[in-house]
Design a protein around this motif. Structure first.
Motif, mmCIF file in Angstrom:
data_model
loop_
_atom_site.group_PDB
_atom_site.id
_atom_site.type_symbol
_atom_site.label_atom_id
_atom_site.label_comp_id
_atom_site.label_asym_id
_atom_site.label_seq_id
_atom_site.Cartn_x
_atom_site.Cartn_y
_atom_site.Cartn_z
ATOM 1 N N ALA A 109 27.043 6.892 5.926
ATOM 2 C CA ALA A 109 26.587 6.335 5.014
ATOM 3 C C ALA A 109 26.742 6.389 3.799
ATOM 4 N N LEU A 110 27.954 7.488 3.582
ATOM 5 C CA LEU A 110 28.425 7.419 2.424
ATOM 6 C C LEU A 110 29.832 6.039 2.248
ATOM 7 N N GLN A 111 29.991 5.482 3.125
ATOM 8 C CA GLN A 111 31.385 4.845 3.337
ATOM 9 C C GLN A 111 30.081 3.195 2.826
ATOM 10 N N VAL A 112 28.792 3.290 3.755
ATOM 11 C CA VAL A 112 28.552 2.020 3.500
ATOM 12 C C VAL A 112 27.819 1.764 2.040
ATOM 13 N N TYR A 152 35.861 -1.280 -7.664
ATOM 14 C CA TYR A 152 37.396 0.016 -8.151
ATOM 15 C C TYR A 152 36.485 1.150 -7.547
ATOM 16 N N LEU A 153 35.235 1.333 -7.867
ATOM 17 C CA LEU A 153 34.049 1.619 -7.867
ATOM 18 C C LEU A 153 33.768 2.265 -6.271
ATOM 19 N N GLY A 154 33.720 0.665 -5.506
ATOM 20 C CA GLY A 154 32.857 1.115 -4.599
ATOM 21 C C GLY A 154 33.986 0.979 -3.364
ATOM 22 N N TYR A 155 35.626 1.011 -3.583
ATOM 23 C CA TYR A 155 36.833 1.187 -2.966
ATOM 24 C C TYR A 155 37.012 3.038 -2.592
ATOM 25 N N ILE A 160 36.554 8.008 0.387
ATOM 26 C CA ILE A 160 35.682 9.417 0.078
ATOM 27 C C ILE A 160 34.686 9.621 1.327
ATOM 28 N N GLY A 161 34.735 8.782 1.564
ATOM 29 C CA GLY A 161 33.470 8.692 2.858
ATOM 30 C C GLY A 161 34.547 8.816 4.271
ATOM 31 N N PHE A 162 35.516 7.896 4.797
ATOM 32 C CA PHE A 162 36.522 7.527 5.211
ATOM 33 C C PHE A 162 37.302 9.021 4.990
#
Length: 215
Positions: A109-112, A152-155, A160-162
């Motif tokens: 969910a964090l990755q999404v 970059y914030l999205g990256y 972090i999610g991964f």
């Protein structure tokens, strides 16, 4: 608002070779990574973070192949090296099972969330993005009203999610190295963009590059 990209200088033969070479290189490297992650997922279909991470990299690197050629770009070796390493860092990740610090669903969910931030930023940029630091026109709308580098914030959120579901010393070191390079990349990109008065005015309005209160 996008500044018109007129009077674009022609690339030298060496610059054109780098431009074409980087774009061609992305295809087999991205294909290799996707094949490896899908293989790992088939072995354990509970590892949804693998699929989300692969999709995020296809979105990031794949779309950059079709980015328009910029009018101004930073061709210095440090910028080029930092960009290539920060772009293809995913090949260094250990994608075999690691330690799950949080439930897989929460990490996915964090990755999404990170991917959605990337999509919003890229939708705002249209084709004004790519791999190497460049001036492709100054974008100041959408998420760029909040921070100067929302993509970059999205990256960062995606990484972090991964890491949260695939933790290990190797992956931690990859993320630390990756974000050291990303900071270099951001700084170099802003050094180039600050030659544009529109971007200097934008920097005066939007204070933070990545995370409010930190950077």
């Amino acid at each position: 608002m996008t500044q018109a990209l007129s009077n674009r200088p022609a690339l030298t033969r060496a610059q054109l070779a780098v431009e074409v070479g980087v774009r061609i290189l992305t295809v087999p490297l991205l294909g290799l990574f996707v094949a490896m992650t899908v293989h790992q997922y088939v072995m354990d279909t509970s590892r949804v973070t693998l699929l989300v991470f692969a999709f995020a990299e296809v979105l990031t690197v794949g779309l950059a192949v079709f980015a328009r050629v910029p009018r101004e770009r930073d061709w210095r070796p440090l910028s080029l090296g930092a960009t290539l390493c920060a772009t293809f860092y995913f090949l260094a990740f250990q994608i075999t099972p690691g330690i799950r610090l949080v439930p897989e669903a929460l990490a996915a969910a964090l990755q999404v969330v990170g991917v959605l931030v990337q999509i919003y930023a890229k939708w705002s940029l249209r084709r004004s993005f790519g791999l190497l630091p460049a001036n492709r026109g100054v974008i100041i709308n959408g998420p760029y009203r909040l921070v100067r580098h929302p993509m970059y914030l999205g990256y960062l959120i995606t990484d972090i999610g991964f890491l949260a579901a695939n933790f290990g010393v190797r992956n931690l070191l990859v993320v630390i190295a990756q974000w050291t390079l990303q900071v270099v990349r951001i700084v170099k990109e802003e050094q180039l963009l600050s030659n544009d008065i529109t971007y200097r005015e934008y920097m005066g309005r939007v204070r933070y590059r990545l995370v409010h209160g930190l950077f």
